[in-house]
Design an enzyme around this catalytic site. Structure first.
Site, short mmCIF file in Angstrom:
data_model
loop_
_atom_site.label_atom_id
_atom_site.label_comp_id
_atom_site.label_asym_id
_atom_site.label_seq_id
_atom_site.Cartn_x
_atom_site.Cartn_y
_atom_site.Cartn_z
N TRP A 159 0.85 -1.35 -0.05
CA TRP A 159 0.19 0.05 0.08
C TRP A 159 0.80 1.30 0.02
CZ3 TRP A 159 -0.53 -4.13 2.92
CH2 TRP A 159 -1.46 -5.20 2.85
N ASP A 160 2.09 1.00 -0.21
CA ASP A 160 3.01 2.22 0.09
C ASP A 160 2.86 2.95 1.45
OD1 ASP A 160 4.65 4.45 -0.67
OD2 ASP A 160 3.28 5.65 -1.83
N MET A 161 2.59 2.10 2.38
CA MET A 161 2.61 2.62 3.82
C MET A 161 4.10 2.85 4.53
SD MET A 161 -0.33 3.54 4.40
CE MET A 161 -1.90 3.32 4.06
N LYS B 252 1.44 6.17 8.54
CA LYS B 252 0.65 6.74 7.74
C LYS B 252 -0.61 6.03 7.99
CE LYS B 252 3.58 7.37 3.42
NZ LYS B 252 3.72 7.01 1.89
N ASN C 76 -2.23 6.74 0.78
CA ASN C 76 -0.83 6.60 1.01
C ASN C 76 -0.24 7.88 1.18
OD1 ASN C 76 -1.15 7.53 -1.76
ND2 ASN C 76 0.90 7.11 -2.24
#
Length: 779
Positions: free
Chosen positions: A458-460, A486, A579
């Site tokens: 998740w681009d966390m 995030k 994100n």
């Protein structure tokens, strides 16, 4: 007027009927379809001058009110979306001119039922504006009368020699000249413009995010195009300027510089008046690290290659623009430690996320820690092209922290690119992605790691600088580390071991994927201290009117959504928090006396869609974080975008941005309030306080004041730390997406400084300002 009213009724009725039918087919609410049919019947009755048409519309308004209260409660903004357009149409329908069949006759239905119910709905919506069910009202515990034990590593009270004031990253100043009682009198002391302005061919995310340093009588800062400047701390006058000639590169995902780093040198060097006795380090956008003489701005010839190091050395891939340090390096002792940002979702084969320690005087490589090969910390030979770091390994793009007494440096880790595809990752990369890692300052070896997302799709990234402080807990005074994420969780860890000081648990995560080779983690961690929003429901959809709220509901039903950690998918997945992050690089500020944190939780949902490469033909690829990114070398591209209505407003109900404080000893949230207005988002400059998104960080002071700009309105604000009450609010000449700092000038005045230049990706006003505020007559 009658024809206009009929046309509006028909248009709204047809729109709700068609859209409502689509929504019902997606197993959504039937109310829109029924409403559309009712409005078409009202239009027919009005056309034929039937008295029942007025009563029918009034009855529909009452049904709309009951349904709206059932879905949203007595909360003004969701009610305004549902009720606003029908009320306006009802007021129009109540006009005699809307019901006349000829200029001087009247044969239509009575207008008072519609007028009465329209006014009732308006009164209820206005009453709801006084309620804010998402807010938490309370106070932080008062600061103790006795100060905590002195931090022998802390700088002098009036100085600010590191990004977070010290390597502990607290963003807290012991100055207390400015207090909650007098901050309302702050005024502009001076302002200057750097001359670095946004250019037509700049990348989308060209941003002013710098926090100046203050050492002695000088401020040091950098600009988006990698200039370094030294300013007179009393006046803002430029003392020197250095332009490294980083040039323009369209493949850069970011064009920013969050700050410089300071190295004091030895007392002997300073006494001898040597060149570069004290130096500042500048990371430039062409992937170089520069050492500059703090007095003159000239390159330090004894560092690296005539004052600079090419950070692409030993990289496995060297695509222009794919790698550079957006954050200042960490200076600890005589080491300057550099990490870097690797472009998200551009290519499977990308530069390494390696972290490297250099000698602060000579630039000699001392150790390197590569999360893709974590046990090999002996320095690679920069002159040997055959020695390379791991490709695309998780990187650390945020600011780092250090506890020199413990001999540890702390790095917030990102993910391996591509972020949404997990089939390319090694076991080591899985271990260190989306975590905080503690490295031994002497050797670079891992001392501990704590992960916040398992198998991150998740681009966390862990986005912010860890903040270090000591907490008084039942087991005694404990060295702690605070990391915001995030996802909205705030982790409080023992910085010696990485063990949790506030409870941490694991929850089952959504399962199932339509991507071959993609796997999902079965559980994901969470923290007891959290600003995580509740899961979205169809009833939470917003938009600016009943129509685009319905369209948002249709989007919601078409997307895959199973709560936090819904995996990315071919159909499109709703990711909430998105994100952009509940917290991003601005992080939080911590007060070591109150043992509390202050931050700016933000709430925006995003849509993540995986696109097979066979469908890419003719589609425009993006060079920023959001939009359609290629993922060269993978079978799928990824499209990331905010979850917006057709009118461009968030599909979820406000607030979208808040300020909040919490006790770090107990994990209890003291308060959380809306932050910011829609003044700079709306076509009309109306400062309605809805709570808007932002990106940037806060500053805390011993005077009990929290300073924060960051929101997408161009304002700079001060809050009472104890209560969250707004104390001071001034307009800025440009977006203030940076973290402020404070210091004492030569006259002993406490100054508060903010860089205001806007943020390209969120569209705030561009500029190149440095602004300093102080109390009138202070000396």
């Amino acid at each position: 007027m009658r024809v206009l009213t009929l046309c509006l009724l028909l248009l709204l009725g047809l729109t709700l009927t068609i859209g409502g039918g689509m929504l019902l087919a997606l197993h959504g609410s039937a109310f829109y379809l029924l409403s559309g049919l009712v409005l078409l019947l009202v239009a027919r009755g009005l056309w034929r001058h039937r008295r029942w048409s007025s009563w029918l519309y009034a009855g529909w308004l009452l049904a709309l009110l009951a349904w709206s209260l059932w879905e949203a409660g007595l909360y003004g903004w969701p009610l305004a979306t549902r009720l606003g357009l029908p009320v306006l149409l009802g007021l129009l329908l109540a006009l005699p001119a809307a019901r006349r069949s000829r200029p001087y006759g009247y044969t239509g239905p009575a207008g008072w039922p519609v007028l009465g119910t329209s006014l009732l709905l308006g009164v209820v919506a206005l009453a709801g504006m006084a309620r804010h069910p998402h807010e938490t009202r309370g106070r932080l515990a008062a600061a103790p009368s006795a100060a905590p034990p002195a931090d022998t590593t802390a700088p002098a009270p009036g100085e600010w020699p590191a990004y977070g004031r010290s390597t502990h990253g607290q963003r807290y100043s012991p100055l207390q000249q400015i207090t909650a009682a007098n901050v309302g009198r702050l005024q502009l002391a001076w302002q200057m413009q750097t001359g670095d302005v946004r250019l037509p061919d700049d990348v989308g995310e060209t941003t002013y995010e710098a926090t100046p340093l203050k050492v002695g009588d000088t401020l040091y800062l950098c600009t988006p195009h990698s200039w370094a400047l030294a300013l007179d701390a009393d006046t803002g006058k430029v003392r020197w300027r250095f332009d490294p000639g980083a040039g323009m590169e369209p493949q850069r995902q970011h064009q920013t510089c969050r700050g410089l780093s300071w190295h004091a040198g030895s007392a002997t060097e300073s006494a001898d008046g040597r060149a570069c006795a004290a130096r500042v380090f500048l990371p430039s956008a062409d992937a170089r690290l520069h050492a500059l003489d703090a007095r003159t701005g000239q390159p330090c010839e004894d560092f690296g290659d005539h004052g600079a190091i090419d950070l692409t050395h030993n990289m496995p891939f060297k695509q222009p623009g794919y790698y550079y340090s957006t954050s200042p390096p960490l200076v600890a002792g005589d080491k300057v430690i550099v990490a870097g940002a690797v472009n998200d979702n551009y290519a499977v084969d990308s530069p390494s996320g390696v972290i490297r320690a250099y000698d602060a005087r000579s630039g000699r490589l001392l150790w390197n820690w590569d999360s893709g090969n974590p046990t090999r910390t002996a320095p690679l030979d920069p002159a040997d092209p055959g020695q390379v770091y791991s490709a695309s390994s998780p990187n650390s793009w945020a600011v780092a922290s250090a506890d020199e007494a413990l001999g540890l440096a702390y790095f917030s880790m990102g993910n391996r690119t591509p972020d949404q595809l997990g089939m390319f990752r090694s076991r080591a990369e899985e271990t260190y992605a989306s975590s905080v890692v503690a490295l031994d300052l002497a050797s670079g070896q891992v001392r501990w790691v704590h992960q916040f997302v398992h198998h991150d799709l998740w681009d966390m990234d862990t986005p912010a600088q860890p903040s270090l402080l000591d907490l008084d807990l039942p087991q005694g005074r404990t060295p702690a580390l605070v990391v915001p994420t995030k996802q909205g969780d705030v982790y409080v860890l023992d910085r010696r071991t990485g063990q949790a000081l506030l409870p941490i648990g694991e929850r089952p995560a959504p399962r199932g994927t339509d991507i071959p080779g993609q796997r999902l983690a079965t559980h994901q961690p969470y923290s007891a201290l959290s600003f995580e929003p509740p899961p979205l429901r169809e009833a939470d959809m917003w938009g600016a009117s009943l129509v685009d709220q319905m369209l948002c509901r249709i989007q919601f039903r078409r997307l895959r959504y199973e709560g936090r950690y819904t995996p990315p998918s071919l159909q499109g997945s709703l990711i909430y928090p998105g994100n952009f992050g509940t917290f991003n690089w601005g992080g939080v500020a911590v007060d070591p006396r109150r043992q509390a944190m202050f931050g700016m939780p933000t709430y925006l949902a995003f849509v993540s869609t995986l696109v097979p490469k066979t469908q890419l033909e003719g589609q425009a690829l993006n060079t920023g974080e959001h939009g359609l990114n290629e993922n060269k070398g993978a079978d799928y591209a990824v499209e990331l975008k905010p979850f917006l209505s057709p009118l461009g407003v968030p599909c979820q109900a406000p607030p979208w941005g808040t300020i909040a404080a919490a006790d770090l000893r107990t994990g209890m949230v003291a308060y959380q309030y809306r932050n910011g207005t829609i003044r700079d988002l709306s076509p009309l400059p109306v400062p309605i306080r809805m709570g808007v998104p932002g990106i940037g960080g806060p500053l805390l002071t011993a005077g009990g004041v929290a300073f924060l700009a960051a929101a997408v309105d161009d304002n700079f604000r001060a809050y009472d730390v104890d209560s969250g009450k707004l104390l001071w609010n001034v307009r800025l000449p440009a977006g203030g997406q940076a973290t402020p700092m404070t210091y004492l000038d030569s006259r002993g005045r406490q100054m508060v400084v903010l860089v205001a230049g806007g943020h390209g990706s969120i569209g705030t006003r561009a500029g190149d300002y440095v602004l300093a505020y102080t109390l009138p007559g202070s000396d």
